[in-house]
Design an enzyme around this catalytic site. Sequence first.
Site, PDB file in Angstrom:
ATOM      1  N   THR A 133       0.820  -1.205   0.000  1.00 16.26           N
ATOM      2  CA  THR A 133       0.000   0.000   0.000  1.00 16.26           C
ATOM      3  C   THR A 133       0.854   1.255   0.000  1.00 16.26           C
ATOM      4  O   THR A 133       1.996   1.243   0.490  1.00 16.26           O
ATOM      5  CB  THR A 133      -0.912   0.012   1.240  1.00 16.26           C
ATOM      6  OG1 THR A 133      -1.556   1.291   1.377  1.00 16.26           O
ATOM      7  CG2 THR A 133      -0.116  -0.233   2.511  1.00 16.26           C
ATOM      8  N   ASP A 134       0.281   2.354  -0.501  1.00  9.68           N
ATOM      9  CA  ASP A 134       0.971   3.643  -0.421  1.00  9.68           C
ATOM     10  C   ASP A 134       0.995   4.197   0.999  1.00  9.68           C
ATOM     11  O   ASP A 134       1.751   5.119   1.302  1.00  9.68           O
ATOM     12  CB  ASP A 134       0.345   4.662  -1.374  1.00  9.68           C
ATOM     13  CG  ASP A 134      -1.132   4.934  -1.119  1.00  9.68           C
ATOM     14  OD1 ASP A 134      -1.724   4.291  -0.228  1.00  9.68           O
ATOM     15  OD2 ASP A 134      -1.715   5.784  -1.837  1.00  9.68           O
ATOM     16  N   GLU A 135       0.199   3.641   1.894  1.00  5.80           N
ATOM     17  CA  GLU A 135       0.146   4.160   3.261  1.00  5.80           C
ATOM     18  C   GLU A 135       1.462   3.983   4.006  1.00  5.80           C
ATOM     19  O   GLU A 135       1.695   4.645   5.022  1.00  5.80           O
ATOM     20  CB  GLU A 135      -0.996   3.521   4.036  1.00  5.80           C
ATOM     21  CG  GLU A 135      -2.364   3.888   3.488  1.00  5.80           C
ATOM     22  CD  GLU A 135      -3.476   3.665   4.496  1.00  5.80           C
ATOM     23  OE1 GLU A 135      -3.230   3.828   5.713  1.00  5.80           O
ATOM     24  OE2 GLU A 135      -4.595   3.344   4.072  1.00  5.80           O
ATOM     25  N   TYR A 158      -2.146  -0.385  10.844  1.00  2.00           N
ATOM     26  CA  TYR A 158      -2.246  -1.071   9.554  1.00  2.00           C
ATOM     27  C   TYR A 158      -1.026  -0.783   8.687  1.00  2.00           C
ATOM     28  O   TYR A 158      -0.359  -1.703   8.195  1.00  2.00           O
ATOM     29  CB  TYR A 158      -3.515  -0.658   8.817  1.00  2.00           C
ATOM     30  CG  TYR A 158      -3.467  -0.968   7.345  1.00  2.00           C
ATOM     31  CD1 TYR A 158      -3.414  -2.282   6.888  1.00  2.00           C
ATOM     32  CD2 TYR A 158      -3.444   0.048   6.386  1.00  2.00           C
ATOM     33  CE1 TYR A 158      -3.347  -2.580   5.528  1.00  2.00           C
ATOM     34  CE2 TYR A 158      -3.380  -0.231   5.035  1.00  2.00           C
ATOM     35  CZ  TYR A 158      -3.332  -1.543   4.607  1.00  2.00           C
ATOM     36  OH  TYR A 158      -3.256  -1.831   3.272  1.00  2.00           O
ATOM     37  N   LYS A 162       2.057  -3.264   7.269  1.00  2.00           N
ATOM     38  CA  LYS A 162       2.396  -3.461   5.859  1.00  2.00           C
ATOM     39  C   LYS A 162       3.842  -3.042   5.582  1.00  2.00           C
ATOM     40  O   LYS A 162       4.540  -3.691   4.800  1.00  2.00           O
ATOM     41  CB  LYS A 162       1.432  -2.674   4.966  1.00  2.00           C
ATOM     42  CG  LYS A 162       0.030  -3.240   4.935  1.00  2.00           C
ATOM     43  CD  LYS A 162      -0.031  -4.670   4.380  1.00  2.00           C
ATOM     44  CE  LYS A 162       0.290  -4.728   2.898  1.00  2.00           C
ATOM     45  NZ  LYS A 162       0.155  -6.113   2.364  1.00  2.00           N
TER      46      LYS A 162
END
Length: 359
Positions: A133-135, A158, A162
């Site tokens: 993810t870009d998060e 979260y 990741k």
Amino acid sequence: MKILVTGGAGFIGSALIRHLIRETEHEVVNIDALTYAANPDALEKAADDHRYAFEHVNIRNGEALRRVLVKHQPDGIIHLAAESHVDRSIDGPDDFIQTNIVGTFNLLDAARAYYESLDSARRARFRFHHVSTDEVYGSLGDEGLFTEETPYAPNSPYSASKASSDHLVRAWQHTYNLPTVLSNCSNNYGPWQFPEKLIPLMILNALRGRPLPVYGDGQNVRDWLYVEDHARALHQVFEQGRIGERYNIGGRNEATNLDLVHTLCATLDELAPNPDLGAREQLITFVEDRKGHDRRYAIDATKMADELGWQPRETLETGLQRTVQWYLDNPGWAESIRDAGYDGQRLGLAGNAHAANTR
């Protein structure tokens, strides 16, 4: 080629499997724990194809993973299985640690042993594609884009889980020479998405005349990627991406949450007008912001375009039209979710009902 897909009954995983069965001659092995957000129906006709096989396996179970690899003898792995709902991670991070970090370790450990058992010809074509993810990059200011060189700065349980799994994949490639490739995507949307997420929740609430809850001032910005565009990109990264490299996949469709909800309201008013409701934008309600809410994400997908020739086909407007129409055409899907116990409540943050996640 036979590809093992983890999390293939999930939102993105099912889109990938539909693409692989429809557009390629590959065989697919889907391993999925079938948690609350999984939906085998999302596989549609792919599940009936002779090239498809399913294993009910949780990636937390390393022994089961090793058994599946030996049994099916895949030529590669695309790893999507993960807990992904930010609100849930804030209230209960343990599942995210166990699945996203420990589960990824289990898969890497099993994949390494399996890879080392292959002959040289099969080793040469094997690869492990980790989907992230870009998060992991944290939050942007008003300008700039996430690139493959952006330092990691995860801000939620979260995104931290990741980021940890990304680092494990990098380490297994560098230390053990496992042939890995990694991709980081922006916010996905489209058919079959579990309605704890922003777009399906807004659609389903608007159709029922219920409040449309928007976090804070609604000015958080996300880059939106239609899930079928993402499936095409994942296929290309798996087959053509360079070993040891990372690829950012984005839709080039930035929008504030508030603007996105206004667009959804206008689309629904056009496609499913309801004189008793009037303009659905009247249903917009601002609610308490999420803890640690990142302000802006935006991806630079230049590497995907330059190296792999990938571009998103859907604009935000066309993608939302397709998505809204799908929900209008499939009312039974939402009803089945409600029958299973989810009716639009905010999950993961007790005491704040009916607020939507922006992931």
